[in-house]
Motif scaffolding. Structure first.
Motif, short mmCIF file in Angstrom:
data_model
loop_
_atom_site.label_atom_id
_atom_site.label_comp_id
_atom_site.label_asym_id
_atom_site.label_seq_id
_atom_site.Cartn_x
_atom_site.Cartn_y
_atom_site.Cartn_z
N LEU A 161 8.10 5.22 -14.15
CA LEU A 161 8.05 4.35 -15.17
C LEU A 161 6.55 4.63 -16.07
CD1 LEU A 161 8.94 1.65 -16.74
CD2 LEU A 161 7.75 0.23 -15.06
N THR A 162 5.62 4.73 -15.44
CA THR A 162 4.21 4.97 -16.08
C THR A 162 4.27 6.17 -16.92
OG1 THR A 162 3.11 3.83 -14.16
CG2 THR A 162 1.89 5.35 -15.74
N ILE A 163 5.02 7.34 -16.39
CA ILE A 163 5.07 8.47 -17.15
C ILE A 163 5.99 8.12 -18.49
CG2 ILE A 163 6.01 10.75 -17.16
CD1 ILE A 163 5.31 10.89 -14.07
N ILE A 164 6.97 7.38 -18.42
CA ILE A 164 8.01 7.37 -19.29
C ILE A 164 7.23 6.29 -20.38
CG2 ILE A 164 9.92 5.93 -20.06
CD1 ILE A 164 11.37 6.74 -17.59
N VAL A 165 6.38 5.40 -20.15
CA VAL A 165 5.68 4.60 -21.02
C VAL A 165 4.65 5.36 -21.60
CG1 VAL A 165 3.97 2.70 -21.27
CG2 VAL A 165 6.06 2.57 -19.60
N PHE A 166 3.93 6.23 -20.83
CA PHE A 166 2.89 7.15 -21.48
C PHE A 166 3.50 8.00 -22.50
CE2 PHE A 166 0.91 11.42 -21.56
CZ PHE A 166 -0.22 11.08 -22.28
N ILE A 167 4.74 8.66 -22.31
CA ILE A 167 5.53 9.51 -23.33
C ILE A 167 5.61 8.82 -24.61
CG2 ILE A 167 7.36 11.08 -23.76
CD1 ILE A 167 7.28 11.72 -20.64
N VAL A 168 6.36 7.59 -24.48
CA VAL A 168 6.58 6.92 -25.75
C VAL A 168 5.35 6.36 -26.51
CG1 VAL A 168 7.86 4.75 -26.25
CG2 VAL A 168 8.95 5.83 -24.41
N PHE A 169 4.52 5.64 -25.77
CA PHE A 169 3.23 5.12 -26.59
C PHE A 169 2.46 6.34 -26.96
CE2 PHE A 169 4.78 1.37 -24.71
CZ PHE A 169 4.09 0.46 -25.38
N MET A 174 0.42 9.93 -31.25
CA MET A 174 0.37 11.29 -31.84
C MET A 174 0.90 11.50 -33.21
SD MET A 174 1.77 14.73 -29.80
CE MET A 174 1.94 16.43 -30.46
N PHE A 175 2.06 10.94 -33.29
CA PHE A 175 2.69 10.97 -34.89
C PHE A 175 2.32 9.85 -35.73
CE2 PHE A 175 4.92 13.88 -32.17
CZ PHE A 175 4.92 15.19 -32.75
N GLY A 176 1.34 8.85 -35.48
CA GLY A 176 0.87 7.97 -36.19
C GLY A 176 1.72 6.70 -36.26
N PHE A 177 2.73 6.71 -35.42
CA PHE A 177 3.52 5.30 -35.40
C PHE A 177 2.48 4.21 -34.82
CE2 PHE A 177 6.65 8.78 -35.46
CZ PHE A 177 7.40 8.16 -36.70
N LEU A 178 1.56 4.50 -33.95
CA LEU A 178 0.60 3.60 -33.25
C LEU A 178 -0.77 4.11 -33.72
CD1 LEU A 178 1.97 2.64 -29.49
CD2 LEU A 178 1.86 1.18 -31.57
N HIS A 179 -1.84 2.98 -33.70
CA HIS A 179 -3.17 3.39 -34.08
C HIS A 179 -3.93 3.53 -32.75
CE1 HIS A 179 -6.97 3.32 -36.12
NE2 HIS A 179 -7.31 2.44 -35.40
N MET A 180 -4.86 4.71 -32.70
CA MET A 180 -5.45 4.73 -31.69
C MET A 180 -6.97 4.62 -32.30
SD MET A 180 -4.15 8.52 -29.85
CE MET A 180 -5.39 8.18 -28.49
N LYS A 181 -7.77 3.66 -31.35
CA LYS A 181 -8.96 3.35 -31.67
C LYS A 181 -10.04 4.32 -32.06
CE LYS A 181 -9.54 0.54 -28.12
NZ LYS A 181 -9.77 -0.40 -27.14
N GLY A 182 -10.67 4.49 -32.87
CA GLY A 182 -11.57 5.70 -33.05
C GLY A 182 -11.35 6.94 -33.36
N SER A 183 -10.00 6.92 -33.71
CA SER A 183 -9.31 8.40 -34.12
C SER A 183 -8.05 8.38 -34.78
CB SER A 183 -8.93 9.30 -32.91
OG SER A 183 -8.09 8.66 -31.87
#
Length: 476
Positions: A161-169, A174-183
């Protein structure tokens, strides 16, 4: 079902147990903590290539194991197959090297989990956690094979479950659908820039490929579970096929996302890439959540390792290779003496990780890593020789419930690739210790077989034949 003493092993493992046991044996600290080092050594494209190649070798080897495990579902698995189809001496060596591999792994994983607990309980000594978790794992395995399977199912489920969540988020970041703090979203810049896909050349891939190949070890536990599976003819082929593609997807996509998020030059500076990604996305308590997940991952591998070691000793005892003491089965269907001895040896190897880390610890880990590849090579060779013997005795391939496809190409390729990994150790200075420790250990096992175990096995065969003769006399 195989029998020893008054009780027998029980077929209590369901299909979902077998699937998760195979997954649980593979997904551990190597994925959660070690991928950043692989990316740094081989670059983004090199790391992905190394994991995909390791997955190919795993798939070919598991296809070979599938045919053997369905035809001969035995808890001794690859040790039994090596004994029958290669030679009794080969089976003896494979049995001990596989047992030591997992016994050492149990100790190392217990040491790892005790260090991880320091995050929450810095004032508690690591040895206390080692004792607590060793007792927990022993109890789980001592209750029944079903309790082991059930706990492993949930351990592995958390990791998956953790790996699936990591791959999705991670993929979304990585492609800009979610914002990462500081980058900003890197998209594919870490693949196209920074020296390209293979900044350190193809030699770096070879170096990391060996480590990657070791990280895939654990899928062969499917063979051991066959002996206690409710319906091995259905569960084993399904588990092998499902496990292989899921592991390739999980590892492949996770490495793709990680390599895309972190420049390869700085990847080794990230202690836990999963923690960093979750934290930057804004998931609260990301570090604590991942610490918990990694602890379950470590315990899962140790749990599977303890199961594997106890069954290996039981099998060798059943075949007369070692004293009958190790073959005692309690009323719950657990080889209790084998379990106790395996737990004790695991704890001894744990002590070497604290007291003699520069010598004994290094030797044990080197033998374990070497042994893992030797076991895979033996599986391929056993399949090659088993099918050949089956056909020579007039067998029909159509009668096999599970067939290795494209025989003999698949087992030959599996054998070649695994042997190539072993040979390549000689050309990599950091990995040579595996050969320096592994080869003498195998020679020592062979000598013990030649001057002790072989005679013991012959005596057991004579006793068995006498028993059959006496039964016939009484019948007459």
């Amino acid at each position: 079902m195989s029998k020893h003493n008054d009780y027998t092993l029980k077929r209590e493992l369901k299909g979902r147990h077998v699937l998760m046991i195979a997954l649980g044996g593979v997904i551990g600290t190597g994925l959660f903590l070690g991928t950043s080092v692989t990316i740094h050594e081989a670059g983004p494209g090199g790391a992905l290539a190394a994991y995909l190649f390791g997955g190919l070798v795993m798939y070919l080897t598991m296809l070979c194991l599938g045919e053997l495990a369905v035809a001969i579902p035995d808890v001794g698995s690859y040790q039994t197959y090596a004994t029958r189809f290669i030679s009794p001496s080969a089976g003896y060596v494979i049995g001990w090297i596989a047992w030591l591999n997992w016994a050492v792994t149990v100790g190392l994983e217990l040491l790892s989990v005790s260090l991880l607990m320091q995050r929450w309980f810095p004032d508690v000594s690591t040895w206390i956690w080692c004792v607590v978790f060793a007792a927990l794992l022993f109890t789980i395995n001592a209750l029944s094979s079903k309790s082991f399977g059930e706990v492993e199912f949930w351990f592995a489920s958390i990791k998956v479950l953790t790996i699936i969540v990591f791959i999705v988020f991670g993929g979304a970041a990585m492609f800009g659908f979610l914002h990462m703090k500081g980058s900003a979203a890197p998209f594919l810049s870490n693949y196209s820039g920074h020296g390209g896909l293979f900044p350190n050349g193809f030699v770096a891939i070879l170096t990391t490929m060996i480590v990657v190949n070791f990280s895939f070890q654990g899928t062969e536990l499917v063979g051991i579970t066959a002996g206690e599976s409710e319906d091995p003819e259905k569960t084993i082929p399904k588990a092998i096929n499902n496990t292989v593609w899921r592991i390739l997807v999980f590892f492949g996509l996770a490495v793709f996302v990680l390599a895309g998020l972190f420049p390869w030059e700085n990847a080794d500076k990230v202690e836990s890439p999963f923690v960093v990604v979750f934290d930057k996305i804004g998931i609260p308590y990301a570090a604590d959540i991942m610490n918990f997940v990694i602890i379950t991952a470590v315990l899962s591998v140790a749990n599977s390792g303890l199961y594997a070691t106890s069954r290996m000793l039981w099998s060798m005892s059943s075949n007369g290779m070692i004293p009958k003491f190790f073959g005692k089965v309690n009323k719950r269907g657990v080889p209790i003496n084998a379990l106790i001895v395996s737990m004790l040896v695991g704890c001894l190897s744990l002590l070497s990780g604290i007291v003699a880390k520069s010598t004994v610890y290094l030797w044990l880990t080197s033998i374990a890593g070497f042994g893992a590849v030797i076991v895979w090579a033996s599986i391929a060779l056993s399949n090659l020789l088993a099918r050949k013997k089956f056909l020579a005795e007039g067998g029909n391939v159509r009668d096999l419930k599970f067939r290795t496809p494209f025989y003999p190409i698949v087992p030959i390729l599996a054998l070649f690739f695994n042997v190539a990994v072993i040979v390549s150790l000689a050309f990599i200075p950091d990995q040579r210790m595996a050969l320096y420790c592994g080869i003498p250990f195998m020679v020592a096992c062979y000598l013990v077989y030649k001057f002790y175990a072989k005679r013991r096995m012959n005596l057991n065969k004579m006793e068995a034949s006498k028993a059959v003769f006496n039964l016939r006399e009484k019948a007459e």
